[in-house]
Scaffold this active site. Structure first.
Site: not given
Length: 850
Positions: A454-455
């Site tokens: 999820e970066i």
């Protein structure tokens, strides 16, 4: 009490082809775990206490009654001082002349958490800075015959990260790190130790994996890399690329052993230093490795043996699976595909996101993994995703995945924040990547690598730039750092060490907030929960591959009682809030409950109803994903397990109790299911198969009134093709319901295939609007072929019947609906040998919560 489970190790069996018999030889090496008497102390104290290794300081403090149970009540808050202290461990062990007579003695530290200085007999031999790397050190010169001491000094991770923080131009956006400085980003340590939205903050130190001793002479095998050169139905060509370290120039033989027989051999003249040797072998009529539900997870067992002067100088065992795995991620007419082909067959993925098994990793033993995979198999899964905020799992985890046919999606351990990109940090990560790629690449279960969790989607959509006030220069530095780490370093190491496996930099590729993004690859849909979308929105927000979605529930009352008293049994109590780490937490559960249910009368009923709501809501998602096959080709829910007793998204609570959702998952992940939906006034029913061969199916559909009166029915027998998604009904609801009140109706779907008979129900209105009555439930206990069974029957429709007992064990089904006048047979497997009685059984359904 704090509960840590203990374990055992499985033994592999060997392979069949017979070539040349292998003579018995003396083994001229040894590998053993270090046996020592351990003690620990706080660094500035002279008070030493017994310690358990592997373990960690929190466990040892608790076992010595220096701290109270970290998981009880609000104790977490009172134990944050531990992370700021340095800790030291010392062990006493004995060395005999036989061990010392070897030319080389190495210690391998498989897991030191995290900043450690290691000394043997007063000589410092090692300093560490990464809990995800094993450190090996030659130690013979430091050992003496008789008693020896080893001392390991653990520096506070907080103190060690502060210099990097002080040099940084900004604070990193690690919002799950419950400290102002977000020091977790600077440290190669499990991110969840610093807090997460389902787990506590316990920043640990200690020896979390074993220390082993290897004694060897002349040469040793340092790595064996299995590669599959060619695979067809008729033949498999394989190779074992072997790395040998030699202390001198010497003649040797490298042999490949299968089932005690030599199947390949090569004579070599080893040079001092590192030598690379390849052994090749061809398997005729190979048996393939298949994921669970598609066939046998067949393994071949080999041993690579190094022989010098007719003695075994070293050996390594490998269990391999012959298969092809392709991740198809490419532009198509819809948007961008994302699916797996296993052995050439498009495979619908049914699985879960895996977090670590405990807050305190050193206490996790093999039996925890045995139970873990028993649950995965019983739930009809074929994949687990090792999520990037946890750990690279233990070797035993991947061994079981191989044996059980469970595919592994492996994140590198980065999640939900940007990271530093200075040379020291990147060099540390490179060692970590190299160690873990080489450790895991031989496993047939390993399907793919992903750079982080999820970066990328966080940077593009979560407002970090504004929240943290990043300047243009800050943003440039952060993006360049992301590129160095996830688009350069990690893919370079994959290409170098495991080139055949798929890698991509970040999951998800697309964002749940934009409905158009559902056409683009994998997605983490958090509209339900964080977006507070109604559960039914999961019928609309269907991505190409769902790699995260979920909804929270409380654990069982049995688990709640382990960390609270009756006075705490309120969703707004301090203790319940302490065990709820989501920022929107219990108020969101209540809000959803008010939408769909009559609010319960007490806390115990709230817990039951919350679990039912989680199960029913998530079922909408599971079935929507399968109904949309092949547009959607995978569903990985968040999350399987818990690291402590808490309110979370898990299907199995900390004590191992199945919540209602886990029973629903088991049914939703069957190879063949029926699923209904209403579209523009039409009732549609799908039959979906994930089987790789055709099968005969019998479908019996009924619309009944809640008292059992038949309104409409349909029976169909047909041949369902492999991997088919077939619509067997599509008619107007008005014509099928015959103008009856929809609040008084239920659709019953019975599906039979092979030896399986499944039943599900579909409602035409919310549960709170149903005209439910308590009715009368008759049940009896019988024993059949040594299995305890409960047979139930009701005179009216019963919604979400929970059957519970004071006897320890597991039900084959639970939280199911009872159709009037129909017998339900539920198996019970006792875990302590006790038998059921009518007095030991309690029944609860929706109407009992009013």
């Amino acid at each position: 009490m704090l509960r840590i489970l203990q374990l055992s190790v499985l033994v592999t069996v060997c392979l069949a082809p017979l070539f040349q018999s292998c003579q018995s030889m003396e083994e001229n090496f040894s590998i053993n775990d270090l046996e020592a008497q351990w003690e620990f102390s706080q660094a500035e104290s002279n008070d030493w206490y017994p310690a358990v290794v592997p373990g960690n300081v929190h466990l040892d403090l608790f076992k010595n009654k220096i701290i109270e149970d970290p998981f009880y009540g609000n104790n977490e808050e009172n134990l944050q001082w531990i992370e700021h202290k340095d800790w030291q461990y010392k062990g006493t062990f004995f060395v005999d002349q036989k061990l010392l007579s070897n030319q080389h003695i190495n210690f391998e530290f498989k897991g030191l958490d995290t900043y450690a200085d290691v000394s043997i007999n007063g000589y410092q031999i090692l300093s560490t800075e990464n809990m995800f790397v094993a450190y090996e050190k030659a130690v013979k010169e430091y050992l003496v015959e008789g008693e020896n001491t080893i001392q390991i000094y653990f520096h506070s991770p907080i103190k060690m990260a502060m210099p990097a923080f002080d040099k940084s131009n900004f604070i990193y956006p690690a919002d799950n790190d419950r400290s102002d400085e977000h020091l977790s980003v600077f440290t190669r340590k499990a991110p969840y130790h610093y807090g997460w939205d389902w787990g506590p903050r316990f920043v640990t130190s200690g020896i979390w994996r074993p220390i082993s001793i290897k004694a060897w002479n002349d040469a040793q095998i340092t790595d064996v890399h299995f590669t599959q050169k060619m695979l067809s139905r008729k033949q498999a060509q394989i190779a074992f690329d072997t790395e040998v370290e030699s202390s001198s120039q010497i003649d040797a033989k490298l042999k490949l052993i299968a089932d005690g027989d030599i199947v390949a051999s090569k004579s070599v003249n080893l040079q001092k230093g590192t030598n690379n040797i390849t052994l090749k072998y061809t398997i005729d009529d190979p048996e393939l490795w298949w994921p669970n539900g598609m066939g046998e997870a067949h393994l071949y067992h080999f041993e690579t043996r190094l022989v010098i002067d007719d003695n075994i100088a070293d050996k390594q065992k490998q269990s391999i699976g012959l298969r092809t795995i392709e991740v198809i991620n490419e532009p198509d007419s819809i948007g961008e595909s994302f699916y797996l082909k296993v052995n050439g067959i498009p495979t619908f993925i049914k699985g879960v996101n895996a977090i670590p098994n405990h807050s305190f990793l050193g206490g996790v033993r093999d039996s925890v993994y045995d139970t873990y995979f028993d649950n995965v198999i019983e739930s009809n899964m074929n994949m687990v995703r090792i999520w990037g905020g946890g750990i690279y799992e233990d070797d035993y985890f991947y061994k079981l995945a191989n044996e059980k046919g469970i595919l592994v999606w492996q994140d590198f351990i980065f999640g939900c924040t940007m990271y530093p990109s200075d040379d020291a940090f990147l060099n540390n990560v490179e060692k970590e990547a190299e160690y873990n790629i080489k450790r895991l690449r031989n496993h047939p279960s390993l399907a793919m690598w992903c750079g982080n969790n999820e970066i990328k989607v966080g940077w593009d959509n979560w407002g970090w730039q504004e929240k943290y006030g990043y300047t243009e220069a800050d943003q440039k530095e952060l993006l360049e750092g992301y590129d160095k780490l996830f688009n350069q370093l990690l893919p370079r190491k994959i290409k170098e060490l495991d080139a055949e496996r798929f890698y991509y930099d970040s999951s998800p590729i697309s964002n749940w907030g934009n409905k158009a993004d559902m056409n683009i690859a994998d997605n983490h849909y958090w509209g339900v929960w964080w977006g507070k979308h109604e559960f039914e929105k999961m019928n609309e927000y269907v991505p190409r591959f769902m790699s995260e979605f979920g909804f929270q529930s409380f654990p069982s009352m049995e688990t709640i009682k382990t960390f609270s008293e009756e006075k705490d049994w309120d969703i707004d109590s301090d203790v319940m809030r302490a065990h709820q780490k989501s920022s929107i937490g219990n108020v969101t559960i209540k809000e959803y409950m008010e939408r769909d249910y009559i609010m319960p009368s007490n806390f115990q009923n709230f817990v039951y109803l919350n679990q039912v709501m989680q199960a029913e809501g998530m079922r909408i998602g599971f079935e929507a994903h399968r109904r949309n096959k092949p547009f959607n080709m995978g569903t990985l829910y968040w999350q399987l397990n818990d690291v402590w007793p808490a309110v979370s998204w898990s299907g199995i609570d900390y004590l191992g109790n199945w919540k209602a959702m886990q029973y629903f998952i088991k049914k939703a992940f069957e190879s063949v299911i029926s699923s209904a939906i209403i579209n523009e006034g039409n009732l549609s029913v799908h039959i979906i198969s994930d089987k790789i061969e055709d099968c005969k199916v019998s479908s019996h559909l009924q619309i009944i009134k809640l008292d059992g009166t038949m309104v409409w029915e349909q029976n169909k027998d047909f041949q369902l093709k492999a991997n088919e998604n077939k619509i067997i009904l599509n008619e107007t609801l008005t014509s099928l319901s015959k103008s009856e009140n929809l609040n008084d109706l239920v659709l019953v779907l019975n599906t039979a295939y092979e030896k399986h008979n499944t039943q599900s129900t579909f409602l035409f209105s919310k549960v709170k609007d149903l005209k439910l009555s308590k009715g009368k439930i008759d049940y009896k206990i019988v024993s059949k072929n040594g299995i305890q069974q409960v047979i139930l029957k009701s005179n009216t429709f019963i919604k979400n019947l929970e059957i519970s007992t004071s006897i320890e064990g597991r039900w084959s089904d639970n939280y199911f609906d009872l159709v009037p006048h129909q017998e339900y047979v539920i198996d019970f497997k006792s875990t302590n040998g006790k038998t059921l009685s009518t007095e030991s059984i309690t029944l609860k359904s929706i109407t009992d919560t009013y």
